[in-house]
Design a protein around this motif. Structure first.
Motif, PDB file in Angstrom:
ATOM      1  N   LYS A  65      -7.422   8.798  -6.157  1.00 21.78           N
ATOM      2  CA  LYS A  65      -7.512   8.554  -7.592  1.00 21.78           C
ATOM      3  C   LYS A  65      -6.178   8.069  -8.180  1.00 21.78           C
ATOM      4  N   ASP A  66      -5.159   8.005  -7.354  1.00 21.88           N
ATOM      5  CA  ASP A  66      -3.822   7.661  -7.823  1.00 21.88           C
ATOM      6  C   ASP A  66      -3.509   6.186  -7.611  1.00 21.88           C
ATOM      7  N   ILE A  67      -2.381   5.757  -8.175  1.00 23.45           N
ATOM      8  CA  ILE A  67      -1.972   4.349  -8.142  1.00 23.45           C
ATOM      9  C   ILE A  67      -0.502   4.269  -7.762  1.00 23.45           C
ATOM     10  N   PHE A  68      -0.183   3.315  -6.907  1.00 24.59           N
ATOM     11  CA  PHE A  68       1.201   3.095  -6.496  1.00 24.59           C
ATOM     12  C   PHE A  68       1.590   1.639  -6.721  1.00 24.59           C
ATOM     13  N   LEU A  69       2.671   1.413  -7.469  1.00 25.54           N
ATOM     14  CA  LEU A  69       3.236   0.079  -7.679  1.00 25.54           C
ATOM     15  C   LEU A  69       4.411  -0.086  -6.731  1.00 25.54           C
ATOM     16  N   ALA A  70       4.252  -0.985  -5.763  1.00 24.54           N
ATOM     17  CA  ALA A  70       5.257  -1.187  -4.727  1.00 24.54           C
ATOM     18  C   ALA A  70       6.085  -2.424  -5.040  1.00 24.54           C
ATOM     19  N   GLY A  71       7.360  -2.230  -5.318  1.00 27.20           N
ATOM     20  CA  GLY A  71       8.256  -3.346  -5.591  1.00 27.20           C
ATOM     21  C   GLY A  71       8.384  -4.269  -4.393  1.00 27.20           C
ATOM     22  N   ASN A  72       8.859  -5.463  -4.647  1.00 26.05           N
ATOM     23  CA  ASN A  72       8.979  -6.465  -3.597  1.00 26.05           C
ATOM     24  C   ASN A  72      10.279  -6.238  -2.827  1.00 26.05           C
ATOM     25  N   SER A  73      10.185  -5.499  -1.730  1.00 21.79           N
ATOM     26  CA  SER A  73      11.349  -5.180  -0.920  1.00 21.79           C
ATOM     27  C   SER A  73      10.942  -5.154   0.543  1.00 21.79           C
ATOM     28  N   PRO A  74      11.802  -5.641   1.444  1.00 21.21           N
ATOM     29  CA  PRO A  74      11.480  -5.571   2.875  1.00 21.21           C
ATOM     30  C   PRO A  74      11.219  -4.144   3.345  1.00 21.21           C
ATOM     31  N   TYR A  75      11.850  -3.182   2.687  1.00 21.51           N
ATOM     32  CA  TYR A  75      11.688  -1.777   3.072  1.00 21.51           C
ATOM     33  C   TYR A  75      10.322  -1.217   2.673  1.00 21.51           C
ATOM     34  N   LEU A  76       9.570  -1.978   1.860  1.00 17.25           N
ATOM     35  CA  LEU A  76       8.265  -1.509   1.407  1.00 17.25           C
ATOM     36  C   LEU A  76       7.120  -2.329   1.985  1.00 17.25           C
ATOM     37  N   GLU A  77       7.410  -3.184   2.936  1.00 14.20           N
ATOM     38  CA  GLU A  77       6.341  -3.987   3.538  1.00 14.20           C
ATOM     39  C   GLU A  77       5.348  -3.103   4.281  1.00 14.20           C
ATOM     40  N   SER A  78       5.857  -2.110   4.990  1.00  8.79           N
ATOM     41  CA  SER A  78       4.992  -1.132   5.664  1.00  8.79           C
ATOM     42  C   SER A  78       5.103   0.191   4.924  1.00  8.79           C
ATOM     43  N   LEU A  79       3.976   0.672   4.409  1.00  8.69           N
ATOM     44  CA  LEU A  79       3.988   1.866   3.566  1.00  8.69           C
ATOM     45  C   LEU A  79       3.544   3.118   4.298  1.00  8.69           C
ATOM     46  N   GLY A  80       3.089   2.963   5.552  1.00  7.19           N
ATOM     47  CA  GLY A  80       2.592   4.125   6.271  1.00  7.19           C
ATOM     48  C   GLY A  80       1.224   4.524   5.752  1.00  7.19           C
ATOM     49  N   LYS A  81       0.856   5.753   6.027  1.00  8.79           N
ATOM     50  CA  LYS A  81      -0.448   6.255   5.609  1.00  8.79           C
ATOM     51  C   LYS A  81      -0.432   6.518   4.108  1.00  8.79           C
ATOM     52  N   ILE A  82      -1.327   5.859   3.388  1.00  9.75           N
ATOM     53  CA  ILE A  82      -1.366   5.992   1.933  1.00  9.75           C
ATOM     54  C   ILE A  82      -2.809   5.945   1.463  1.00  9.75           C
ATOM     55  N   GLN A  83      -3.165   6.847   0.556  1.00 12.11           N
ATOM     56  CA  GLN A  83      -4.542   6.945   0.075  1.00 12.11           C
ATOM     57  C   GLN A  83      -4.754   6.249  -1.267  1.00 12.11           C
ATOM     58  N   SER A  84      -3.699   6.070  -2.029  1.00 10.00           N
ATOM     59  CA  SER A  84      -3.846   5.567  -3.390  1.00 10.00           C
ATOM     60  C   SER A  84      -4.081   4.062  -3.425  1.00 10.00           C
ATOM     61  N   THR A  85      -4.457   3.557  -4.602  1.00  6.74           N
ATOM     62  CA  THR A  85      -4.605   2.117  -4.822  1.00  6.74           C
ATOM     63  C   THR A  85      -3.223   1.502  -4.981  1.00  6.74           C
ATOM     64  N   ILE A  86      -2.959   0.452  -4.209  1.00  6.37           N
ATOM     65  CA  ILE A  86      -1.630  -0.160  -4.196  1.00  6.37           C
ATOM     66  C   ILE A  86      -1.642  -1.443  -5.028  1.00  6.37           C
ATOM     67  N   TYR A  87      -0.647  -1.563  -5.907  1.00  2.00           N
ATOM     68  CA  TYR A  87      -0.369  -2.815  -6.611  1.00  2.00           C
ATOM     69  C   TYR A  87       0.930  -3.376  -6.043  1.00  2.00           C
ATOM     70  N   ARG A  88       0.848  -4.566  -5.464  1.00  2.24           N
ATOM     71  CA  ARG A  88       2.013  -5.189  -4.854  1.00  2.24           C
ATOM     72  C   ARG A  88       2.725  -6.117  -5.848  1.00  2.24           C
ATOM     73  N   ASN A  89       4.052  -6.126  -5.792  1.00  2.00           N
ATOM     74  CA  ASN A  89       4.836  -7.022  -6.630  1.00  2.00           C
ATOM     75  C   ASN A  89       5.008  -8.371  -5.923  1.00  2.00           C
ATOM     76  N   GLN A  90       3.885  -9.039  -5.713  1.00  4.04           N
ATOM     77  CA  GLN A  90       3.878 -10.356  -5.072  1.00  4.04           C
ATOM     78  C   GLN A  90       2.532 -11.027  -5.340  1.00  4.04           C
ATOM     79  N   ALA A  91       2.473 -12.323  -5.137  1.00  2.00           N
ATOM     80  CA  ALA A  91       1.275 -13.086  -5.454  1.00  2.00           C
ATOM     81  C   ALA A  91       0.173 -12.818  -4.424  1.00  2.00           C
ATOM     82  N   LEU A  92      -0.851 -12.094  -4.852  1.00  4.12           N
ATOM     83  CA  LEU A  92      -2.025 -11.813  -4.027  1.00  4.12           C
ATOM     84  C   LEU A  92      -3.269 -12.131  -4.835  1.00  4.12           C
ATOM     85  N   ASN A  93      -4.426 -11.893  -4.258  1.00  5.01           N
ATOM     86  CA  ASN A  93      -5.681 -12.196  -4.944  1.00  5.01           C
ATOM     87  C   ASN A  93      -6.224 -11.029  -5.763  1.00  5.01           C
ATOM     88  N   GLU A  94      -5.667  -9.837  -5.572  1.00  5.13           N
ATOM     89  CA  GLU A  94      -6.086  -8.686  -6.369  1.00  5.13           C
ATOM     90  C   GLU A  94      -5.005  -7.613  -6.332  1.00  5.13           C
TER      91      GLU A  94
END
Length: 451
Positions: free
Chosen positions: A213-242
Motif C-alpha cells: 500500500k506504500d509508495i517509493f520515489l526513487a531518485g535518478n542515481s546509479p546507486y538506486l538502479e537495483s532496489l532489492g526486494k521491495i513491495q511498494s509502488t515505485i515511481y522512478r525519476n526517469q522517462a518511463l511509460n508509467e
C-alpha cells in the motif's frame, strides 16, 4: 500514540545514547510518562546545558568509554550524532532504535519520509509549505531540527507528517513511511561508513519495510538502479511509460497510474536557484499529485517560498563583490552544482573536516571552470593543494589559516561584479558544531569587513 510508544519502553532498561537535541527530547518524553523510571544517559562530553537536579533516577556514562553502557541495557535510543561503527556486537545492535523508528511504528500511514545526500531539507520544507498553503493539517519534523517526540501531542488522524531523514536516523530503522523518497545518493559520510555500499544500505531502510500500500520515489542515481526486494509502488525519476516523474528542457512530466500530467517550466516561478532545485520542486509536485491535492494551486505557492539559510544564500554585495553562502554543500556534486547555477564565480572558499573524499573530480572540474581563485580551509587544504600542483594549475590556490583569513583574502583577490562562494565540499566538525555555525561565521565576518 504516546501510550503505545511508552509501552515499548515501560518494562525495559532504557539507555539514551547521546544527549543532543533528540536525546533531550527522548528524556522529556519518558519523564512526561513516568517520573520515576530509571534511565541511563551515555554521552561522550559532559552535559552542562541541562538541569537534572530534581531527578534522582538517572545513571550517567560520560567520557571516552561511554559506549560500554550499551551492553547493560535492554533498549538503546540512539541520537543521530552518535557514531557506533563496529563497537557493539550484533546482539547489541538489535537493541538499538531511535525516536524516528518508534514514531514510525505507529504513524507510518500518515508520514512522508524524505532523504537524500543533498536537498532533503529544502524539499521537506517546500512540501510542508505547499501543504500548509493548501490548508492541510501537517507538521515538519525530523532531521530538519524538530524531534518527532516534540510534536506527538499536536497530531490528529488526518495530520500529514513531513519527515526529513538523515542517514544516521535511518541506520538502525525497522519501519518505513507510507511515502518514501530518496532524492539522490552521492559520496558522503565516509568517515562514518566503511564503504559507499554501507552508506547506501543505510539509506535503503527508508523503503525496505514498506508494504504493497506504500509508495517509493526513487531518485535518478546509479546507486538506486537495483532496489532489492521491495513491495511498494515505485515511481522512478526517469522517462518511463508509467509511474515516473522527470523533466526535459520545456516541461515537468508526471506519470501517475497511467495518467500523464504535463507542466510547462515557464509556470515554475521560484526563488530557488539551479537544476537541482527544479528536481526538488518536481519531487514535491509529484507527491502532491499522488496525494490527489490541487496541483495548480501548489505551483502558485512556489513563488512565496523562501529558500533555507546556507543553501546558495545570497549574503550581500560588499565592496562590489557578491557573496554567497552554500555552507550546506559538503559533497563534491553539490559544489559543482552551485558553481554551475550561479555562474560568474570568481573565488571559491573550499575545505573543512577531512573525511577521505576523492577531490580529484572537483579539482579537474575547477581547472576547466571560470573560477580563478581557490581559498582552501583546513584540514583538507593540504590534500587538495597537492592535487592542484600535480595538475600544474594556473589557478590562484591559497591555503588559508581559518575562515577569517579566507574572508580577508576574498576581498583582495575577487574581481568587482563577480561572486565569492563559500561551498566547502567538506564537513565542518573540525572547527564548528555544524554547517550552520560555519555559515553564520562567514556571514558575520563579511558584515564586519564590508562596513
Amino acid at each position: 500514540m504516546k501510550n503505545k510508544i511508552f509501552e515499548e519502553l515501560k518494562n525495559k532498561k532504557v539507555l539514551l545514547l547521546g544527549f543532543g537535541r533528540e536525546g533531550k527530547s527522548s528524556y522529556q518524553f519518558i519523564r512526561s510518562m513516568d517520573e520515576t523510571k530509571e534511565i541511563g544517559i551515555a554521552n561522550l562530553d559532559s552535559i552542562e546545558d541541562f538541569d537534572f537536579s530534581n531527578d534522582p533516577y538517572l545513571t550517567f556514562y560520560i567520557g571516552k568509554d561511554y559506549l560500554k553502557a550499551c551492553f547493560e541495557y535492554d533498549i538503546i535510543i540512539k541520537g543521530p550524532g552518535v557514531v557506533i561503527k563496529d563497537y557493539v556486537d550484533e546482539a547489541t545492535k538489535n537493541k538499538i532504535t531511535c525516536q524516528t523508528d518508534l514514531f514510525l511504528k505507529y504513524s507510518k500511514n500518515q508520514t512522508i519520509g524524505i532523504t537524500g545526500t543533498k536537498g532533503k531539507s529544502t524539499t521537506s520544507s517546500l512540501l510542508y509549505h505547499m501543504l500548509q498553503k493548501l490548508g492541510k493539517s501537517s507538521v515538519l519534523i525530523g532531521n530538519i531540527g524538530i524531534p518527532v517526540f516534540d510534536i506527538i501531542d499536536q497530531l490528529k488522524e488526518d495530520t500529514i507528517c513531513v519527515l526529513e531523514l538523515g542517514v544516521h536516523q535511518l541506520e538502525f530503522m525497522k519501519h518505513s513511511p507510507n511515502i518514501a523518497v530518496i532524492l539522490n545518493v552521492y559520496e558522503e559520510h565516509l568517515d562514518h561508513y566503511i564503504s559507499m555500499d554501507e552508506y547506501v544500505n543505510a539509506k535503503r531502510n527508508i523503503y525496505l519495510y514498506q508494504n504493497a500500500k506504500d509508495i517509493f520515489l526513487a531518485g535518478n542515481s546509479p546507486y538506486l538502479e537495483s532496489l532489492g526486494k521491495i513491495q511498494s509502488t515505485i515511481y522512478r525519476n526517469q522517462a518511463l511509460n508509467e509511474n515516473c516523474y522527470f523533466m526535459d528542457q520545456n516541461r515537468f512530466v508526471i506519470y501517475k497510474e497511467k495518467e500523464k500530467l504535463l507542466i510547462s517550466r515557464t509556470k515554475i516561478k521560484s526563488s530557488l536557484k539551479g537544476e537541482h532545485n527544479l528536481k526538488n520542486i518536481l519531487t514535491c509536485l509529484t507527491i502532491i499529485s499522488i496525494l490527489g491535492f490541487d496541483l495548480k494551486k501548489s505551483i502558485q505557492f512556489l513563488e512565496d517560498f523562501k529558500g533555507l539559510p546556507h543553501r546558495l544564500e545570497y549574503v550581500g554585495t560588499y565592496h562590489g563583490i557578491l557573496f554567497y553562502d552554500d555552507a550546506i554543500a559538503t559533497s563534491i556534486p553539490s559544489v559543482i552544482s552551485a558553481i554551475d547555477t550561479l555562474g560568474s564565480v570568481d573565488t571559491l572558499i573550499l575545505g573543512g573536516m577531512d573525511r577521505g573524499l576523492d577531490y580529484l573530480p572537483l579539482v579537474t572540474y575547477l581547472e576547466k571552470s571560470s573560477v580563478r581563485n581557490i581559498l582552501l580551509l583546513p584540514e583538507t587544504n593540504q590534500r587538495i593543494e597537492i592535487l592542484f600542483k600535480d595538475l600544474k594549475t594556473s589557478l590562484n590556490v591559497i591555503s588559508v589559516l581559518d575562515m577569517k583569513d579566507a574572508v580577508s583574502f576574498s576581498f583582495d583577490v575577487t574581481d568587482q561584479g563577480k561572486i565569492c562562494l563559500l561551498s566547502p565540499a567538506a564537513a565542518s566538525y573540525n572547527v564548528y558544531k555544524n554547517f550552520e555555525e560555519k555559515g553564520n561565521h562567514f556571514q558575520d565576518l563579511l558584515k564586519k569587513r564590508g562596513k
